[in-house]
Design a protein around this motif. Structure first.
Motif, PDB file in Angstrom:
ATOM      1  N   SER A   7       0.831  -1.192   0.000  1.00  0.00           N
ATOM      2  CA  SER A   7       0.000   0.000   0.000  1.00  0.00           C
ATOM      3  C   SER A   7       0.870   1.248   0.000  1.00  0.00           C
ATOM      4  CB  SER A   7      -0.928   0.011   1.221  1.00  0.00           C
ATOM      5  OG  SER A   7      -1.679   1.209   1.268  1.00  0.00           O
ATOM      6  N   SER A   8       1.945   1.216   0.779  1.00  0.00           N
ATOM      7  CA  SER A   8       2.912   2.301   0.809  1.00  0.00           C
ATOM      8  C   SER A   8       4.313   1.726   0.876  1.00  0.00           C
ATOM      9  CB  SER A   8       2.648   3.232   1.992  1.00  0.00           C
ATOM     10  OG  SER A   8       2.680   2.508   3.208  1.00  0.00           O
ATOM     11  N   SER A   9       5.301   2.560   0.571  1.00  0.00           N
ATOM     12  CA  SER A   9       6.682   2.091   0.471  1.00  0.00           C
ATOM     13  C   SER A   9       7.634   3.091   1.098  1.00  0.00           C
ATOM     14  CB  SER A   9       7.086   1.879  -0.997  1.00  0.00           C
ATOM     15  OG  SER A   9       6.243   0.963  -1.641  1.00  0.00           O
ATOM     16  N   SER A  10       8.814   2.597   1.449  1.00  0.00           N
ATOM     17  CA  SER A  10       9.882   3.435   1.965  1.00  0.00           C
ATOM     18  C   SER A  10      11.208   2.860   1.470  1.00  0.00           C
ATOM     19  CB  SER A  10       9.859   3.457   3.499  1.00  0.00           C
ATOM     20  OG  SER A  10      10.973   4.157   4.023  1.00  0.00           O
ATOM     21  N   ILE A  11      12.156   3.737   1.176  1.00  0.00           N
ATOM     22  CA  ILE A  11      13.468   3.301   0.698  1.00  0.00           C
ATOM     23  C   ILE A  11      14.543   3.829   1.628  1.00  0.00           C
ATOM     24  CG2 ILE A  11      15.124   3.368  -1.207  1.00  0.00           C
ATOM     25  CD1 ILE A  11      12.789   3.678  -3.125  1.00  0.00           C
ATOM     26  N   ALA A  12      15.331   2.914   2.185  1.00  0.00           N
ATOM     27  CA  ALA A  12      16.453   3.262   3.054  1.00  0.00           C
ATOM     28  C   ALA A  12      17.743   3.187   2.258  1.00  0.00           C
ATOM     29  CB  ALA A  12      16.515   2.310   4.240  1.00  0.00           C
ATOM     30  N   MET A  13      18.681   4.051   2.601  1.00  0.00           N
ATOM     31  CA  MET A  13      19.993   4.069   1.955  1.00  0.00           C
ATOM     32  C   MET A  13      21.052   3.682   2.984  1.00  0.00           C
ATOM     33  SD  MET A  13      18.992   4.962  -1.034  1.00  0.00           S
ATOM     34  CE  MET A  13      20.099   5.785  -2.160  1.00  0.00           C
ATOM     35  N   LEU A  14      21.983   2.792   2.583  1.00  0.00           N
ATOM     36  CA  LEU A  14      22.986   2.262   3.490  1.00  0.00           C
ATOM     37  C   LEU A  14      24.368   2.340   2.849  1.00  0.00           C
ATOM     38  CD1 LEU A  14      20.271   0.162   3.427  1.00  0.00           C
ATOM     39  CD2 LEU A  14      21.320  -0.433   5.604  1.00  0.00           C
ATOM     40  N   ASP A  15      25.407   2.386   3.706  1.00  0.00           N
ATOM     41  CA  ASP A  15      26.759   2.523   3.185  1.00  0.00           C
ATOM     42  C   ASP A  15      27.383   1.161   2.909  1.00  0.00           C
ATOM     43  OD1 ASP A  15      27.610   1.489   5.627  1.00  0.00           O
ATOM     44  OD2 ASP A  15      28.308   3.415   6.404  1.00  0.00           O
ATOM     45  N   GLU A  16      28.693   1.150   2.609  1.00  0.00           N
ATOM     46  CA  GLU A  16      29.360  -0.083   2.207  1.00  0.00           C
ATOM     47  C   GLU A  16      29.442  -1.102   3.338  1.00  0.00           C
ATOM     48  OE1 GLU A  16      32.350   2.788   3.769  1.00  0.00           O
ATOM     49  OE2 GLU A  16      30.732   2.884   2.275  1.00  0.00           O
ATOM     50  N   SER A  17      29.277  -0.657   4.591  1.00  0.00           N
ATOM     51  CA  SER A  17      29.255  -1.578   5.731  1.00  0.00           C
ATOM     52  C   SER A  17      27.850  -1.992   6.113  1.00  0.00           C
ATOM     53  CB  SER A  17      29.958  -0.933   6.933  1.00  0.00           C
ATOM     54  OG  SER A  17      31.300  -0.627   6.640  1.00  0.00           O
ATOM     55  N   PHE A  18      26.884  -1.613   5.327  1.00  0.00           N
ATOM     56  CA  PHE A  18      25.462  -1.843   5.563  1.00  0.00           C
ATOM     57  C   PHE A  18      24.971  -1.111   6.807  1.00  0.00           C
ATOM     58  CE2 PHE A  18      21.414  -4.215   5.456  1.00  0.00           C
ATOM     59  CZ  PHE A  18      21.200  -4.231   4.091  1.00  0.00           C
ATOM     60  N   ASP A  19      25.621   0.011   7.101  1.00  0.00           N
ATOM     61  CA  ASP A  19      25.138   0.904   8.148  1.00  0.00           C
ATOM     62  C   ASP A  19      24.185   1.905   7.517  1.00  0.00           C
ATOM     63  OD1 ASP A  19      26.681  -0.285  10.160  1.00  0.00           O
ATOM     64  OD2 ASP A  19      28.425   0.969   9.667  1.00  0.00           O
ATOM     65  N   VAL A  20      23.120   2.234   8.239  1.00  0.00           N
ATOM     66  CA  VAL A  20      22.078   3.096   7.688  1.00  0.00           C
ATOM     67  C   VAL A  20      22.579   4.528   7.560  1.00  0.00           C
ATOM     68  CG1 VAL A  20      19.801   4.078   8.099  1.00  0.00           C
ATOM     69  CG2 VAL A  20      20.210   1.655   8.563  1.00  0.00           C
ATOM     70  N   ILE A  21      22.437   5.081   6.353  1.00  0.00           N
ATOM     71  CA  ILE A  21      22.690   6.501   6.117  1.00  0.00           C
ATOM     72  C   ILE A  21      21.404   7.285   6.358  1.00  0.00           C
ATOM     73  CG2 ILE A  21      23.422   8.225   4.437  1.00  0.00           C
ATOM     74  CD1 ILE A  21      24.924   5.996   2.963  1.00  0.00           C
ATOM     75  N   ASP A  22      20.319   6.808   5.786  1.00  0.00           N
ATOM     76  CA  ASP A  22      18.990   7.405   5.989  1.00  0.00           C
ATOM     77  C   ASP A  22      17.980   6.274   5.931  1.00  0.00           C
ATOM     78  OD1 ASP A  22      16.456   8.744   5.698  1.00  0.00           O
ATOM     79  OD2 ASP A  22      17.542  10.537   5.054  1.00  0.00           O
ATOM     80  N   GLU A  23      17.235   6.054   7.017  1.00  0.00           N
ATOM     81  CA  GLU A  23      16.344   4.895   7.103  1.00  0.00           C
ATOM     82  C   GLU A  23      15.090   5.036   6.258  1.00  0.00           C
ATOM     83  OE1 GLU A  23      13.830   6.093  11.158  1.00  0.00           O
ATOM     84  OE2 GLU A  23      15.109   4.303  11.132  1.00  0.00           O
ATOM     85  N   SER A  24      14.755   6.260   5.832  1.00  0.00           N
ATOM     86  CA  SER A  24      13.588   6.454   4.975  1.00  0.00           C
ATOM     87  C   SER A  24      13.833   7.686   4.111  1.00  0.00           C
ATOM     88  CB  SER A  24      12.314   6.615   5.810  1.00  0.00           C
ATOM     89  OG  SER A  24      11.170   6.700   4.973  1.00  0.00           O
ATOM     90  N   TRP A  25      14.775   7.533   3.189  1.00  0.00           N
ATOM     91  CA  TRP A  25      15.192   8.672   2.361  1.00  0.00           C
ATOM     92  C   TRP A  25      14.084   9.105   1.416  1.00  0.00           C
ATOM     93  CZ3 TRP A  25      17.790   8.923  -2.828  1.00  0.00           C
ATOM     94  CH2 TRP A  25      18.460  10.141  -3.022  1.00  0.00           C
ATOM     95  N   LEU A  26      13.337   8.141   0.922  1.00  0.00           N
ATOM     96  CA  LEU A  26      12.232   8.395  -0.004  1.00  0.00           C
ATOM     97  C   LEU A  26      11.086   7.495   0.408  1.00  0.00           C
ATOM     98  CD1 LEU A  26      11.175   9.672  -2.675  1.00  0.00           C
ATOM     99  CD2 LEU A  26      12.239   7.775  -3.887  1.00  0.00           C
ATOM    100  N   SER A  27       9.873   8.071   0.552  1.00  0.00           N
ATOM    101  CA  SER A  27       8.759   7.261   1.033  1.00  0.00           C
ATOM    102  C   SER A  27       7.442   7.750   0.467  1.00  0.00           C
ATOM    103  CB  SER A  27       8.693   7.283   2.568  1.00  0.00           C
ATOM    104  OG  SER A  27       8.169   8.513   3.028  1.00  0.00           O
ATOM    105  N   SER A  28       6.391   6.974   0.723  1.00  0.00           N
ATOM    106  CA  SER A  28       5.050   7.343   0.276  1.00  0.00           C
ATOM    107  C   SER A  28       4.455   8.445   1.131  1.00  0.00           C
ATOM    108  CB  SER A  28       4.123   6.116   0.337  1.00  0.00           C
ATOM    109  OG  SER A  28       4.615   5.053  -0.427  1.00  0.00           O
ATOM    110  N   GLY A  29       5.029   8.694   2.308  1.00  0.00           N
ATOM    111  CA  GLY A  29       4.398   9.597   3.270  1.00  0.00           C
ATOM    112  C   GLY A  29       4.710  11.055   3.069  1.00  0.00           C
TER     113      GLY A  29
END
Length: 465
Positions: free
Chosen positions: A86-108
């Protein structure tokens, strides 16, 4: 899983359209140019208008594009898509799989410069254009592809994947964005427009060209309807012959050749043709179908790591009645294709039916190399759950890698051959499971929740290359 989820999303999206008119035409933000020569079919096509953004504008600090999203403090290596359909969110992570932004782009959130925000049916390209760009595909009933610059968050552009459809309700349903070079990318359009008077830009069942420099449609399309076929549907009093549509899905480019997976399913999802991929030679402007005999619904094509001239194809099978295990087993398998100057050949095929004890692990395919792959067998909601297997495509041996506690819960995983790390989205755990390559197997090293406050389960993980 791919065919099942496509069917679920198509039905859910259609109901949403009827109930709340969710698929707006976005008129007033895009336009049409005059006739332009189309690629591959000798016809004409109008140009769908861009919906926002411009690669030529300057953002903060001289970065190209239009300011749209928050700047990231590092260049991302991975992206995680979380969705409840119904809705989506996209998280961005670095080369160590550490979160840069947990919801950089979302439906909200509606961001500056974006006409269409994310729906619940979102995927990323099989391959991104490069380390400084990030594209998103919003599929059924939204029909938009968007590209940002990273890490600035500036918008390069947003393009609709068909023209003005009026009140017809047609959805082109884009499935991938196949980047060929700096000014050409092709969108597989899954749906067909059954209006015989529809202009070329609204026909679908094709590849539709976008110029990545400004995310504007060029007007070119490659018609794949020559790869349609027919099949019999067993109904009383006599079987009925129906048209089976090519239905292009995911694809990979090898130099000037694009390999596109085809689902080859009828409009009513009640018949399927022989498994096939489309072989598109952009230099020769030709289209051929390469059959995968005995298989069906071969829509997922992925690259093979360290083998730039090979691709892997998963055929998830077809059955009527729906979910008939015997029919599905008989038509499921995984193929490795070799793309050479002399053409595309089938290097090897693993068929589920070759071993009575084999698990039908063909969903969410990820290639490890030219002889091994990862794929999921889905649970049945009763006495089995999802399991991700490593498959030896030569011997047929299957080794469990991760077992979920639910059915239809393991999504599309990401394998990073550089770090030898595997990241598996498990909606049942609402976590991404990190596994390290350990000799000939995998060992779980972590389970990470992504944006837990949103309550959206992770469904796809991507290595951004």
């Amino acid at each position: 899983m791919e065919r099942d989820l496509k069917f679920i999303v198509l039905i859910a999206g259609a109901l949403a359209f009827v109930g709340c008119n969710a698929a707006q035409s976005l008129d007033g933000t895009g336009g049409f140019a005059g006739d332009a020569g189309s690629a591959g079919n000798g016809g004409t096509a109008g140009v769908a208008g861009g919906l926002g953004g411009s690669g030529g504008e300057g953002g903060p600090g001289g970065e190209p594009g239009t300011p749209a999203l928050s700047a990231l403090h590092a260049t991302p290596r991975y992206a995680v898509v979380s969705s409840d359909f119904s809705s989506s969110s996209i998280a961005m992570l670095d080369e160590s799989f550490d979160v840069i932004d947990e919801s950089w782009l979302s439906s909200g959130t509606t961001y500056p410069g974006l006409v269409a925000t994310l729906s619940g049916d979102v995927v990323l390209p099989t391959r991104q254009a490069g380390s400084r760009s990030f594209a998103v595909i919003d599929r059924f009933l939204t029909d938009v592809v968007t590209q940002f610059f990273v890490p600035s968050g500036n918008l390069n552009g947003q393009a609709r994947t068909h023209g003005d459809i009026g009140e017809s309700g047609f959805s082109s349903n884009p499935q991938d964005l196949i980047f060929v070079n700096s000014d050409s990318a092709w969108v597989p359009r899954y749906e067909s427009n059954f209006d015989p008077g529809a202009p070329a830009e609204n026909q679908g069942n094709d590849l539709f060209e976008i110029d990545p420099t400004d995310m504007m449609a060029t007007g070119a399309r490659i018609d794949l309807s020559a790869l349609n076929t027919t099949a019999l549907v067993d109904v009383l009093p006599t079987p009925v012959e129906v048209e089976v549509l090519a239905r292009p899905s995911r694809g990979v480019v090898v130099e000037s050749t694009v390999i596109v997976g085809l689902d080859r399913i009828s409009a009513a999802f009640d018949a399927a043709g022989t498994g096939m991929v489309a072989v598109v030679d952009l230099a020769e402007e030709s289209v051929e179908g390469l059959e995968l005999e005995g298989l069906a619904s071969c829509g997922r094509v992925v690259p093979v790591p360290q083998a730039p001239r090979k691709v892997a194809v998963s055929c998830v099978g077809f059955s009527n009645p729906f979910n008939d295990e015997e029919q599905l087993r008989a038509s499921s398998g995984i193929a490795i294709l070799d793309v050479s100057e002399d053409g595309v050949t089938v290097e090897r095929v693993w068929r589920v039916s070759s071993d009575d004890g084999a698990k039908r692990s063909v969903n969410a395919l990820v290639a490890l190399d030219a002889e091994r792959a990862l794929a999921v067998v889905n649970g049945n909601f009763v006495d089995t759950t999802d399991t991700l297997y490593e498959i030896d495509l030569t011997s047929g041996a299957q080794t469990p890698v991760h077992v979920s506690t639910g059915s239809f819960t393991i999504g599309v995983s990401a394998w990073d051959p550089d770090s030898e790390m595997l990241y598996v989205p498990d909606a049942a755990d609402k976590a991404v499971i990190a596994l390290a390559r350990d000799g000939l197997g995998f060992t779980e090293v972590d389970a990470m929740q992504i944006a837990p406050s949103l309550g959206l389960p992770p469904t796809q993980v991507y290595v951004l290359d």
